[in-house]
Design a protein around this motif. Structure first.
Motif, PDB file in Angstrom:
ATOM      1  N   PHE A  51       0.696  -1.154   0.127  1.00  0.00           N
ATOM      2  CA  PHE A  51      -0.206  -0.012  -0.017  1.00  0.00           C
ATOM      3  C   PHE A  51       0.903   1.382   0.006  1.00  0.00           C
ATOM      4  O   PHE A  51       0.617   2.185  -0.756  1.00  0.00           O
ATOM      5  CB  PHE A  51      -0.920  -0.205   1.352  1.00  0.00           C
ATOM      6  N   GLN A  52       2.002   1.194   0.823  1.00  0.00           N
ATOM      7  CA  GLN A  52       2.842   2.366   0.801  1.00  0.00           C
ATOM      8  C   GLN A  52       3.488   2.575  -0.569  1.00  0.00           C
ATOM      9  O   GLN A  52       3.733   3.611  -0.998  1.00  0.00           O
ATOM     10  CB  GLN A  52       3.643   2.459   1.858  1.00  0.00           C
ATOM     11  N   GLN A  53       3.943   1.821  -1.073  1.00  0.00           N
ATOM     12  CA  GLN A  53       4.449   1.463  -2.403  1.00  0.00           C
ATOM     13  C   GLN A  53       3.481   2.141  -3.470  1.00  0.00           C
ATOM     14  O   GLN A  53       3.884   2.987  -4.344  1.00  0.00           O
ATOM     15  CB  GLN A  53       5.096   0.241  -2.668  1.00  0.00           C
ATOM     16  N   VAL A  54       2.250   1.719  -3.361  1.00  0.00           N
ATOM     17  CA  VAL A  54       1.240   2.067  -4.367  1.00  0.00           C
ATOM     18  C   VAL A  54       1.013   3.582  -4.167  1.00  0.00           C
ATOM     19  O   VAL A  54       1.046   4.219  -5.125  1.00  0.00           O
ATOM     20  CB  VAL A  54       0.017   1.311  -4.054  1.00  0.00           C
ATOM     21  N   GLN A  55       0.966   3.999  -2.863  1.00  0.00           N
ATOM     22  CA  GLN A  55       0.678   5.518  -2.713  1.00  0.00           C
ATOM     23  C   GLN A  55       1.809   6.248  -3.167  1.00  0.00           C
ATOM     24  O   GLN A  55       1.804   7.372  -3.832  1.00  0.00           O
ATOM     25  CB  GLN A  55       0.706   5.716  -0.841  1.00  0.00           C
ATOM     26  N   GLN A  56       3.065   5.883  -3.257  1.00  0.00           N
ATOM     27  CA  GLN A  56       4.238   6.568  -3.736  1.00  0.00           C
ATOM     28  C   GLN A  56       4.010   6.843  -5.221  1.00  0.00           C
ATOM     29  O   GLN A  56       4.467   7.763  -5.552  1.00  0.00           O
ATOM     30  CB  GLN A  56       5.690   5.927  -3.410  1.00  0.00           C
ATOM     31  N   LEU A  57       3.580   5.581  -5.789  1.00  0.00           N
ATOM     32  CA  LEU A  57       3.596   5.811  -7.307  1.00  0.00           C
ATOM     33  C   LEU A  57       2.388   6.573  -7.644  1.00  0.00           C
ATOM     34  O   LEU A  57       2.705   7.566  -8.695  1.00  0.00           O
ATOM     35  CB  LEU A  57       3.036   4.391  -7.773  1.00  0.00           C
ATOM     36  N   LEU A  58       1.313   6.681  -6.640  1.00  0.00           N
ATOM     37  CA  LEU A  58       0.322   7.681  -7.286  1.00  0.00           C
ATOM     38  C   LEU A  58       0.668   9.193  -7.026  1.00  0.00           C
ATOM     39  O   LEU A  58       0.467  10.049  -7.958  1.00  0.00           O
ATOM     40  CB  LEU A  58      -0.828   7.336  -6.255  1.00  0.00           C
ATOM     41  N   MET A  59       1.667   9.320  -6.032  1.00  0.00           N
ATOM     42  CA  MET A  59       2.035  10.566  -5.729  1.00  0.00           C
ATOM     43  C   MET A  59       3.034  11.115  -6.535  1.00  0.00           C
ATOM     44  O   MET A  59       2.926  12.327  -7.327  1.00  0.00           O
ATOM     45  CB  MET A  59       2.658  10.639  -4.110  1.00  0.00           C
ATOM     46  N   ALA A  60       3.784  10.106  -7.308  1.00  0.00           N
ATOM     47  CA  ALA A  60       4.805  10.521  -8.349  1.00  0.00           C
ATOM     48  C   ALA A  60       4.139  10.908  -9.497  1.00  0.00           C
ATOM     49  O   ALA A  60       4.298  11.696 -10.236  1.00  0.00           O
ATOM     50  CB  ALA A  60       5.824   9.437  -8.394  1.00  0.00           C
ATOM     51  N   ALA A  61       2.979  10.065  -9.955  1.00  0.00           N
ATOM     52  CA  ALA A  61       2.374  10.073 -11.156  1.00  0.00           C
ATOM     53  C   ALA A  61       1.441  11.571 -11.088  1.00  0.00           C
ATOM     54  O   ALA A  61       1.498  12.090 -12.063  1.00  0.00           O
ATOM     55  CB  ALA A  61       1.306   9.304 -11.481  1.00  0.00           C
ATOM     56  N   ALA A  62       0.984  11.682  -9.682  1.00  0.00           N
ATOM     57  CA  ALA A  62       0.233  13.183  -9.698  1.00  0.00           C
ATOM     58  C   ALA A  62       1.378  14.517  -9.809  1.00  0.00           C
ATOM     59  O   ALA A  62       0.947  15.195 -10.505  1.00  0.00           O
ATOM     60  CB  ALA A  62      -0.346  13.058  -8.165  1.00  0.00           C
ATOM     61  N   GLN A  63       2.256  14.383  -9.327  1.00  0.00           N
ATOM     62  CA  GLN A  63       3.465  15.242  -9.484  1.00  0.00           C
ATOM     63  C   GLN A  63       3.804  15.531 -10.751  1.00  0.00           C
ATOM     64  O   GLN A  63       3.921  16.571 -11.487  1.00  0.00           O
ATOM     65  CB  GLN A  63       4.775  15.024  -8.583  1.00  0.00           C
TER      66      GLN A  63
END
Length: 224
Positions: free
Chosen positions: A195-207
């Motif tokens: 979940f934490q890794q997925v959140q990092q991916l989502l944040m990177a994609a949003a940025q």
């Protein structure tokens, strides 16, 4: 997805890799799979996140309101108006009503966010169960002898990445998951980590998306 130049070393010893090609050392193919990316691309994950966002809309709205209140408090403590609290400002803020109120708001935000994140981890955990089964099936079907994660690879051809195949198979086997958390449920460490890794991916994609929107648009009328 192509992995052209990743900084992690291959999951082989340097001496063995230099002596003979990897294909000559193992029977079967070598494949790559990105677990967090696979989970995040599934229909079940995307539908669950949308449903959770709707279910916990009240909490999300309250979090935004509390964060705005925190910003107001920080502005009061930021005596030099530079947008940050330096060491002197932090020392001066200790024990003040504003600092105490900020800490209370921080605690409230954490509690509300935890409610949302628990539901998300529950969704991820269900997908992970299917992910493990799906990967094992594909590994058997494709005759994969060595399965690596992207951060263990220096270079690989595009066809080595089986993540899209895993996503397609999960979409067929598990089109949706439950988002209502059972009363006695406790998250597994693996689910929390993914979940934490997925959140990092989502944040990177949003940025990345935000940066692309900020880039000036080309008019297309430039002349040679």
């Amino acid at each position: 997805m192509k992995f052209k130049a990743l900084t992690a070393a291959l999951a082989l010893t340097a001496g063995a890799a230099a002596a003979t090609p990897a294909a000559a050392q193992v029977q079967g193919s070598i494949a790559i799979v990105n677990a967090p990316a696979a989970v995040a691309q599934t229909q079940a994950f995307q539908s669950a996140y949308q449903q959770i966002a709707a279910t916990y809309q009240t909490q999300r709205t309250t979090i935004q309101e509390r964060q705005q209140q925190q910003n107001t408090l920080l502005q009061q403590l930021d005596t030099n108006s530079d947008g940050n609290l330096d060491e002197n400002e932090q020392r001066a803020a200790q024990g003040t009503p504003q600092a105490q109120q900020y800490a209370q708001l921080d605690q409230e935000i954490a509690g509300l966010q935890n409610q949302i994140d628990r539901a998300r981890v529950y969704a991820v955990e269900q997908i992970l169960r299917q992910y493990s089964t799906t990967v094992q099936q594909i590994v058997t079907q494709d005759g994969v002898a060595v399965l690596l994660s992207p951060d263990s690879v220096l270079y690989a051809q595009q066809g080595a990445d089986i993540t899209p195949k895993v996503v397609t198979a999960i979409n067929t086997a598990l089109p949706s998951v439950q988002t209502a958390i059972p009363a006695d449920w406790q998250p597994s460490r693996q689910a929390v980590a993914v979940f934490q890794q997925v959140q990092q991916l989502l944040m990177a994609a949003a940025q990345q998306a935000a940066q692309q929107q900020q880039q000036p648009q080309t008019t297309g009328d430039s002349r040679m």
